[in-house]
Each structure stands twice: as C-alpha cells, then as structure tokens.
Design an enzyme around this catalytic site. Structure first.
Site, PDB file in Angstrom:
ATOM      1  N   SER A 146      69.610   4.673  -3.619  1.00 53.03           N
ATOM      2  CA  SER A 146      68.833   6.042  -3.603  1.00 53.03           C
ATOM      3  C   SER A 146      70.078   7.047  -3.973  1.00 53.03           C
ATOM      4  CB  SER A 146      68.406   6.255  -2.145  1.00 53.03           C
ATOM      5  OG  SER A 146      69.512   6.281  -1.150  1.00 53.03           O
ATOM      6  N   LYS A 147      69.381   8.269  -3.919  1.00 54.39           N
ATOM      7  CA  LYS A 147      70.282   9.537  -4.243  1.00 54.39           C
ATOM      8  C   LYS A 147      71.521   9.628  -3.228  1.00 54.39           C
ATOM      9  CE  LYS A 147      70.386  13.656  -6.199  1.00 54.39           C
ATOM     10  NZ  LYS A 147      70.053  14.294  -7.458  1.00 54.39           N
ATOM     11  N   ARG A 148      71.198   9.121  -2.085  1.00 50.70           N
ATOM     12  CA  ARG A 148      72.182   9.137  -0.851  1.00 50.70           C
ATOM     13  C   ARG A 148      73.421   8.253  -1.476  1.00 50.70           C
ATOM     14  NH1 ARG A 148      72.353   6.633   3.387  1.00 50.70           N
ATOM     15  NH2 ARG A 148      70.231   5.797   2.930  1.00 50.70           N
TER      16      ARG A 148
END
Ligand code: GLU
Length: 454
Positions: free
Chosen positions: A223-225
């Site tokens: 994910s972006k994180r």
C-alpha cells in the site's frame, strides 16, 4: 524454438506502481534474454477510468527505467472493430449469445474486472462456458486446474461496445503473437477463462507464468504506506533508475550466490522464468535505500553531478560545476538518495540554509565570540586554503588558547552549516571556501552580540 514475444499491458487508470514496474521489467528482461520482442499495449477500454496523463506517466517511467519496447504502444480503444469481429464469429458459431437473449438459464456471468459492470445489459455479447476442468501449466507454479463452474459465462463485449478485459486480452495476445504471458498472480483467476477463449477462437494457447504478489513489510498487500508509491514518485525522491531496476529484480529473483547488487546486463544474461520465487516478495524500503546508496557510491562524481543538477535547478539553485563536484564527493559515501545531496548539503548551495534547533541549543548557546574572532584572524592568513593546513592552524590556535579541540569544532560546525553532523569539519571548511566560512563565523559573532545586547 520460435521467437519469444512478451508484452506489458498496463491499464492507464493510475500511475505505474512498483508492482506493475516489476511485471514490465521481468517481461522486458526475459525478452532481452531470449533475444525476443517486448511489446507494449495500453489496455484503455475502461473509458471512464483511463486517462491520458496516466498513459504519459507510464511511458515516461518505463523510459526512465530503461525498458524500451520493440512494438507498440498499441491502444485497445483503437481496436474495437477487431474485437467485435471475433465476438461476432463466436455468436455465429453459437458459442456466444447476447445478454438480452439469455433466458432463465441461471447462468452466472464472469465480468472480468470490477469496473466492467455494463455487461448484463441487452447488447452485451457473452461466451457460453462449457463445464469442465480447465488445466494449464504455469512456468513458476506448475499445473493449475480450475473448474469453469467457478466463474461461469464470460462477457466478451460490454453493452457500450467495449470489449471486456479477458476477451480483448486474448484477441490481442493471439494477434500480436505473444508466446509467454508473464504477469502478477492477481490474474490467475482470469487465466482459465482466457484459455477457454483461446481454444474457442482456434488460437494456440501461450505459456503462462504468474509472479507472486509483492507484500508490504507488515505482510499485507503493498500500500502507499508500505511502499506502493508510483515509480515517478521514487524518481522525485532521488532514487536512481538503475538502483530501482536492480531492486525490482530482487523482488522475486536473484542471480544466485547471495548477490544483491548486479547490473541489468548480468540480470539479462542469467534471468530465467523458472527461477522466479514461488513465494511473495516483500517490499523493504530499508533494502531499497541500501541498494540506492550502493549505486550512488558506484557513480563517479561527474555522473552524480548530472543526476543531481535537476534537483538543484528545481529549487532554483544555480551552482558552479567544479564546486558542486567537490560537495558531491564529500557526501557521496553517506547519501541514500540524490535529494540528500541537496537537503543535507543545503549550506553548501546557499547562504540561506536551515539551522537545526537542537544543534544551536547544544553548541551555540554559550558566547564564544572571543574564540571566533581569533579563529577568523587565523583563517584570514591560512595559505593555501587546504584541508591539512586549515586543520594545522586550527589546532595551533586551540593549543594556544588551552582549550579542547571539540570546544571549538562543534560551535564552528554549527555556525557554518547549521548542523551537528556532516562531513569531516576541515574538509567541509575547505570546500565551503574561506570567504563563506569567515562570513558565517562573523554572522555568528553578531548574533552573540545581539543576544548579549538583549
Ligand atoms: N491490463 C491488465 C492489468 O493492468 C493486464 C493484465 C495482463 O497482463 O493480462 O492488470
């Protein structure tokens, strides 16, 4: 054996992300390894979600990473007639039907992707799926068997006239002569549908290989994180194209002997689909940072300058090249990204650099004007302005004043750089240059004066 032809077929509904870039790279490396062809196809049949800016960004990122394509880009949105022709053929042969004709047969329809919701409406053309075990060989996982009941009938053409993903993909892969379909394992459930379509259309079924997912460090989907940022974002953050390529290769493959740093030529030489890992790869930012720093170290100062100049320009910093090369050599061994050369070295690029609060509190809170004034006097006479001479004169003053070197080293460092850490002080002073050094020491003396004047 006939020529290897592989393709990368992104949907331009978002930027090129790490996962897509790895898929493209494995295809490209395989094509180059096999002396085959790498074909680029833009799957833009989802008119609502496809955008030109994504196409541009995908092509741009691929070029930046050095993945050149031999044919294409082909755009599916320009090939509607072709898909319709093949769908009509299946209609005529009684292997497909129109959605409107569907009587209460209790047929479930497999749409393909989430966005393909138009399929149930009247004009859509749908393929009748015979009930059977569909078996295909995966070059990484071996035999895969899926019963067609698990997906049901397959939409070929949606009611808006656009082909559904599975159909367009098969028609194109067949017409473009694709011999190996190498893609992420999120497509495994599509493969049996595609195998049925190949057979129905009388095409040869290509080889398949599905790469395991890339997971975030937390074990979840990327994910972006956890690092699923667009390739262009890594570029902006100061990662090198060849470091990204090396790292992407490591996400599921390695050249053996625990080697982690290798050139793309070596990867092309050694790559084989069957060596791709069966288990998910984990995207590890620390590892990427390490790889990037290794590539930075391996570049010449001159090469680094060319890579760093755009970042300096972007911040409106205009620099002398000979000076910039000296600064680069000071930071090369510690920088993780190209942006570090700009941020960490801000005091080299401009007089308007940032002061670290903590550093100021620790080392500039006690007034050392007297020492600084003496040091300025020494520095005015140092000749030539060279690291060993600067150091020798500096230490002579420290001895003369009967203080410890660090009592002067730290305040001087903070006064000229705003930071507690950085390259060796005497190298730093040497590169910064006599005028800047003296100017900054004087500024600090004035600040102390202002403070004591209240
Ligand atoms: N357009 C599809 C995607 O981006 C292509 C999948 C495939 O390689 O067949 O996921």
């Amino acid at each position: 054996m006939s020529e290897v032809r592989v393709r990368f077929a992104p949907s331009p509904t978002g930027f090129l992300h790490i996962g897509g870039a790895r898929t493209a790279l494995f295809n490209w490396v395989y094509a180059r390894h096999a002396n085959g062809k790498f074909i680029l196809r833009i799957e833009d049949t989802d008119e609502r979600r496809s955008e030109k800016r994504y196409v541009d960004e995908i092509l741009d990122s691929m070029k930046w990473l050095g993945m050149d394509w031999d044919e294409g880009p082909f755009y599916q949105s320009q090939r509607k007639d072709i898909y319709l022709e093949f769908a009509n053929k299946l209609l005529e042969e009684g292997r497909a039907y129109r959605a409107a004709e569907r009587r209460n047969k209790g047929i479930s329809i497999s749409v393909g992707t989430d966005s393909e919701t138009e399929s149930d409406k009247g004009e859509a053309i749908i393929f009748s799926v015979p009930e059977e075990d569909v078996v295909f060989n995966d070059l990484i996982r071996g035999e895969i068997r899926i019963n067609s009941r698990q997906f049901g009938d397959i939409v070929l053409i949606k009611s808006d006239g656009m082909p559904a993903y599975n159909f367009a993909c098969v028609v194109d892969d067949a017409l473009m002569g694709i011999t190996h379909i190498l893609r992420g394992d999120d497509h495994i459930s599509n493969t049996p549908k595609q195998v049925l379509l190949y057979r129905a259309l009388g095409f040869d079924v290509p080889e398949f290989a599905h790469f395991p997912l890339i997971l975030g460090k937390d074990g979840g989907r990327l994910s972006k994180r956890t690092g699923a940022t667009a390739v262009s974002e890594y570029r902006r953050m100061g990662y090198l194209a060849d470091a990204i390529v090396n790292y992407l290769m490591l996400l599921g493959w390695s050249p053996g002997q625990n080697r982690e740093i290798f050139s793309i030529e070596e990867a092309i030489d050694l790559f084989d689909i069957k060596d791709v890992n069966k288990t998910a790869a984990v995207f590890d930012m620390d590892k990427l940072n390490w790889v990037n720093s290794e590539y930075i170290k391996s570049k010449s100062d001159r090469e680094l300058l060319d890579l760093i100049l755009p970042f300096l320009k972007e911040r409106g910093l205009d620099v002398d090249e000979a000076y910039a090369i000296k600064v680069i050599s000071l930071f090369k061994s510690r920088a993780t990204t190209l942006v570090d050369f700009v941020d960490w070295a801000d005091y080299f690029w401009s007089d308007d650099f940032s002061f670290d609060r903590e550093a100021v509190d620790m080392h500039l809170s006690v007034d050392k004007s007297e020492l600084f004034v003496r040091l300025i006097g020494v520095f005015e006479r140092v000749h030539p302005w060279d690291t060993p001479i600067i150091e020798k004169e500096f230490r002579a003053l420290v001895d003369e004043m009967g203080i410890k070197a660090r009592e002067l080293i730290h305040p001087v460092r903070v006064a000229v750089s705003g930071k507690r850490i950085g390259p060796g002080l005497f190298d730093l002073l040497c590169v910064l240059g006599r005028d800047r050094v003296i100017d900054r020491l004087k500024k600090q003396v004035s600040r102390w004066k202002e403070m004591s004047d209240g």
